[in-house]
Design an enzyme around this catalytic site. Structure first.
Site, PDB file in Angstrom:
ATOM      1  N   ARG A   1       0.839  -1.202   0.000  1.00 20.51           N
ATOM      2  CA  ARG A   1       0.000   0.000   0.000  1.00 20.51           C
ATOM      3  C   ARG A   1       0.877   1.256   0.000  1.00 20.51           C
ATOM      4  NH1 ARG A   1      -0.834   4.744   2.466  1.00 20.51           N
ATOM      5  NH2 ARG A   1      -0.355   3.786   4.478  1.00 20.51           N
TER       6      ARG A   1
ATOM      7  N   HIS B   1       5.238   3.718  13.380  1.00 20.06           N
ATOM      8  CA  HIS B   1       5.479   3.820  11.935  1.00 20.06           C
ATOM      9  C   HIS B   1       6.569   4.865  11.720  1.00 20.06           C
ATOM     10  CE1 HIS B   1       3.863   4.199   7.643  1.00 20.06           C
ATOM     11  NE2 HIS B   1       4.533   5.332   7.770  1.00 20.06           N
TER      12      HIS B   1
ATOM     13  N   HIS C   1       9.811   6.608   9.340  1.00 21.82           N
ATOM     14  CA  HIS C   1      10.490   6.801   8.057  1.00 21.82           C
ATOM     15  C   HIS C   1      11.970   6.996   8.329  1.00 21.82           C
ATOM     16  CE1 HIS C   1       7.198   7.545   4.950  1.00 21.82           C
ATOM     17  NE2 HIS C   1       6.601   7.075   6.020  1.00 21.82           N
TER      18      HIS C   1
ATOM     19  N   CYS D   1       8.157  10.183   1.370  1.00 19.27           N
ATOM     20  CA  CYS D   1       7.292  11.312   1.674  1.00 19.27           C
ATOM     21  C   CYS D   1       7.370  12.294   0.523  1.00 19.27           C
ATOM     22  CB  CYS D   1       7.627  11.935   3.022  1.00 19.27           C
ATOM     23  SG  CYS D   1       9.325  12.369   3.272  1.00 19.27           S
TER      24      CYS D   1
ATOM     25  N   ASN E   1       9.992   4.768   3.972  1.00 16.56           N
ATOM     26  CA  ASN E   1       9.666   4.046   5.197  1.00 16.56           C
ATOM     27  C   ASN E   1      10.866   3.271   5.706  1.00 16.56           C
ATOM     28  OD1 ASN E   1       7.063   4.362   3.622  1.00 16.56           O
ATOM     29  ND2 ASN E   1       6.270   3.492   5.531  1.00 16.56           N
TER      30      ASN E   1
END
Lengths: 304, 304
Positions: A12, A204, A206, A237, A246
């Site tokens: 995703r 989560h 990055h 991003c 990520n």
């Protein structure tokens, strides 16, 4: 020691920003290969409008086409009531709502302020009441906003409270553009776990500024065991050109396995899937272990 | 909270493996720019044989040519007695001896076993007795050897003991090929600091498998405040093709400054020097903050 639960978001979060559409059959094969590695959870797609994210316009076919394995939860991103209904019709294990902690990122990314997102969630949660689906919410910019800057911890805590009182069962705290540092991560993770010890919190990260694994370590040291990660470090991003995306799943799994922390993941199998990414997406990835090999790799002595 | 001491190793560890010789004047300008940023220490060059490392054949001219600043120690790598005499004649603040913790890496890299290295150090240390120079020793493969694999902690402890009893004043524990993990780092750092609380220990990490900053964090959490790092992440390990090199100075400084840990370094000035590296060495570097900007960077809201 509690086993980690890795939520693989490449299908995703990774594929949605790729320049080219990955064919549906290739997506299905990719997710099937991932779910054979022992990952706890896979975010398979997003039930958004095909116009908003053309790369994921095949959400139904993907979710209906993948092989479901016991122990591997399939989660999908759901932006609104229509998306929720589509997702539930496909029989997913979890839906993941998304909102921003900052007004400007919410408006830029979702065309909604946090307040508007929470109102939207109320109607989505009502629609899930007769379903056994797990409802998670991802809180973007929880460690800082690329437009506004600092997002106070008190604001994040308040938004988590609003989410939980509406019936959200789990919350993902997202460092959307890689602004978090390990000290800040430890403080926020401690605060939410102290206040809501029974709620599953996922982190989560990055790797925008190289701190992805250091932040994961800091979170784990406070008791966090659930992490989002993206194979090969796919994703990114859109507001930080040139930055890596990520935190990389196989690099994260490798670090924790080296530390003796069980992940349930077959790292060799995961690395084999990662090695196929350049063919799948048409470019190299930022993952490092797939290039350098695991720490136990042995080299022949150089000849003199 | 104790201020960090960063030892910048790019002029030595970075430039020695570059494909092209960096002209002496450019090296001097590079080191002068680095020492203006507030770094505690700079490893300026290696007094080795010009045949062994042609890139650093200008060691004397570099050390004599740079501008010396109060508070910035100049250290140089010294492989043998002849190198030590050359270094002392130039008036350096510190000499850095190097040996491996594993036989095979010692033989491959230095043509000496650890035992032979220790014998060599005895004669070097005798030569420094009338000088006020600080003698440090770097212990390669302290967290694992790319040829032999695991290097037992007991062996590292024993070699540190041998070094200190010979009169070495500080020891650098080197993760030469990026095999260390944060758990292992914490254990070894705790062990050496408990046993030798007054000895300055420096940690040297590579980012080969993405764990460089996580390992630095783990070391700092045990009380370590001295780190080797290389601007832009220059350098690397010749035995791991495709792998990134040393932990990147500006990314390390950025992480700790974001955590509120004082480094004494002007990060903006350091980033400006890093931005000039592609011109200096003729290729892109793995540093991430120089590309993504610091975590407090603000972006304009995208237009819809």
């Amino acid at each position: 020691m509690t086993r980690l639960q890795i939520n693989e978001v490449a299908p995703r979060d990774g594929l949605q920003i790729e320049a080219d559409f990955v064919p549906t059959e290739a997506k299905i094969a990719f997710i099937d290969a991932l779910s054979a590695t022992g990952l706890a959870r896979i975010e398979a797609t997003s039930f958004t409008s095909p116009k908003a994210i053309p790369n994921l316009r095949d959400a139904e076919e993907v979710v209906r086409g993948i092989r479901r394995r016991p122990g591997v939860d399939i989660t999908v991103l759901v932006p609104n009531l229509r998306g929720c209904e589509r997702a539930l019709a496909c029989g997913v294990d979890e839906i993941n709502l998304v909102m921003s902690a900052s007004d400007s990122h919410g408006l830029a990314n979702l065309r909604m302020t946090p307040k508007q997102s929470l109102e939207r969630f109320t109607e989505i949660l009502a629609a899930t009441q007769d379903d056994r689906v797990f409802v998670n919410a991802s809180l973007s910019t929880a460690f800082g906003c690329p437009f506004e800057g600092e997002v106070p911890e008190s604001r994040v805590i308040e938004l988590v409270e609003r989410l939980l009182e509406r019936g959200v069962q789990g919350v993902t705290l997202c460092d959307t553009t890689g602004m978090a540092n390990p000290g800040q991560v430890a403080r926020l993770c401690e605060a939410v776990q102290e206040r809501w010890p029974a709620t599953p919190f996922t982190l989560h990260f990055h790797n925008t500024r190289g701190m992805g694994l250091a932040n994961a370590l800091a979170a784990w040291q406070t008791g966090i065991t659930r992490f989002d990660a993206s194979l090969g470090g796919l994703g990114g991003c859109p507001y930080a050109p040139g930055a890596t995306g990520n935190v990389c799943t196989e690099d994260l799994v490798h670090m924790f396995e080296q530390m003796g922390v069980e992940t349930g993941v077959d790292l060799d199998a995961l690395l084999a899937v990662s090695a196929g990414l350049p063919e799948l997406v048409g470019h190299d990835t930022p993952g490092q272990v797939v290039k350098a090999g695991k720490a136990d790799r042995r080299y022949p002595m150089p000849k003199r």
